[in-house]
Design an enzyme around this catalytic site. Sequence first.
Site, short mmCIF file in Angstrom:
data_model
loop_
_atom_site.label_atom_id
_atom_site.label_comp_id
_atom_site.label_asym_id
_atom_site.label_seq_id
_atom_site.Cartn_x
_atom_site.Cartn_y
_atom_site.Cartn_z
N ARG A 44 0.85 -1.20 0.00
CA ARG A 44 0.00 0.00 0.00
C ARG A 44 0.88 1.24 0.00
NH1 ARG A 44 -4.72 -1.13 -2.08
NH2 ARG A 44 -5.61 -2.99 -1.15
N GLU A 78 2.65 8.48 -7.14
CA GLU A 78 2.24 9.71 -6.49
C GLU A 78 2.94 10.86 -7.20
OE1 GLU A 78 1.79 9.73 -2.14
OE2 GLU A 78 2.65 7.72 -2.16
N HIS A 82 -0.88 0.42 -10.21
CA HIS A 82 -1.66 -0.46 -9.31
C HIS A 82 -2.16 -1.70 -10.05
CE1 HIS A 82 -4.64 -0.62 -5.68
NE2 HIS A 82 -3.73 -1.57 -5.67
#
Length: 392
Positions: free
Chosen positions: A233, A260, A274
């Site tokens: 995560r 990010e 992801h």
Amino acid sequence: MFHIKTYNKIAPKGLRRFAPEKYEVGAEVSNPEAYILRSHKLHGEEIPSSLLAVARAGAGVNNLPVADYTKLGVVAFNTPGANANAVKELVLAAMLLSSRDIIGSRAFVETLGHMTDSAEMSKLLEDEKKRFAGSELKGKTLGVVGLGAIGSMVAETALAMGMDVLGYDPALSVEAAWRLPNQVQRKESLNALLMASDYVSLHVPAIAATKHLLNKGTLAVMKPHAALINFARESIVDPEAIVNALEAGKLRQYVCDFPEPVLIGRKGVIALPHIGASTEEAEENCAVMAADQIREFLENGNIVNSVNFPAISMSRVEGTTRITFSNDNVAGVLGDVLSIFAEHNVNVIDMTNKSRDAVAYNILDLAVAPPAAALEALRKVKHVIRVRVIPA
């Protein structure tokens, strides 16, 4: 008939586990007894009074308001291990990408489209290939943080590739310990693992205790040539600390499944969108497991792989009515409930109860269906959260 509301696209193989004569399933179902979903965020959404269970087709449940569900007696499920092989294979790819400049070398080759002379291209490639030299995984040390379903599989694969494997998991369960290859050397602290590892792969859940587990302080003890791999995560790693460590030469590579803004375009970062569990097989495995857990709970009251209630199951006694109830985990509740059935001459054939943290869950098989007055009294018992009747 039970009503199951779906979010996201759930693999048809999983949805076929719901027999159409017993279940209505779909995105527009009203008054659902259960949800089945993948990544849809349910925080802030109204919880219908009909809702009994929520199954997340995946391991993480940070998209579910689990604490709110617990207060209402709603059981939240996940599917641990169903996507483990998919993530394991991508972690292996991440280690290879971080040890050899595969991405850079391919990008270089793509710039040679203007060349028409094969011999000239061959000579250029021979001259330039040293720019993309790397190292082998064999003989290197991999540190695995979190030794659950995925972490143990990553450790096993790394051992098969000739790596030395260290493991750290303060919450290692007995079941996980049995599954772990005995060649894995367990470390008693995170820092001890980080200091000795050439590669570090993270496989811990996103909880308060793991937020920014990899930060300025922990990154400082890593080997400067080490690679950090995060397919768990995003919150486990402080991205600003990653950028600073890379720029200061205190970390060689960061490979993650959670891009990010601060990471985009940074040298030493390989960020994927992801896709760790994005395989047809993993999506099917997760959907099937989630569906089976919902069915077992709705039809029999049994709980497998819940993140907020205890694991508990009991075989049905033929011809009995099953009562399940959840309650605050305090003394005296079960005794109060049993006295109600005794007052109404209802014989309890079999029963089991278990607790988890602040909540307890009970399964009782009764010789006859209890009268409405008994059920009303049961629901009024202090600390009882929710009561269900599952007919014979």
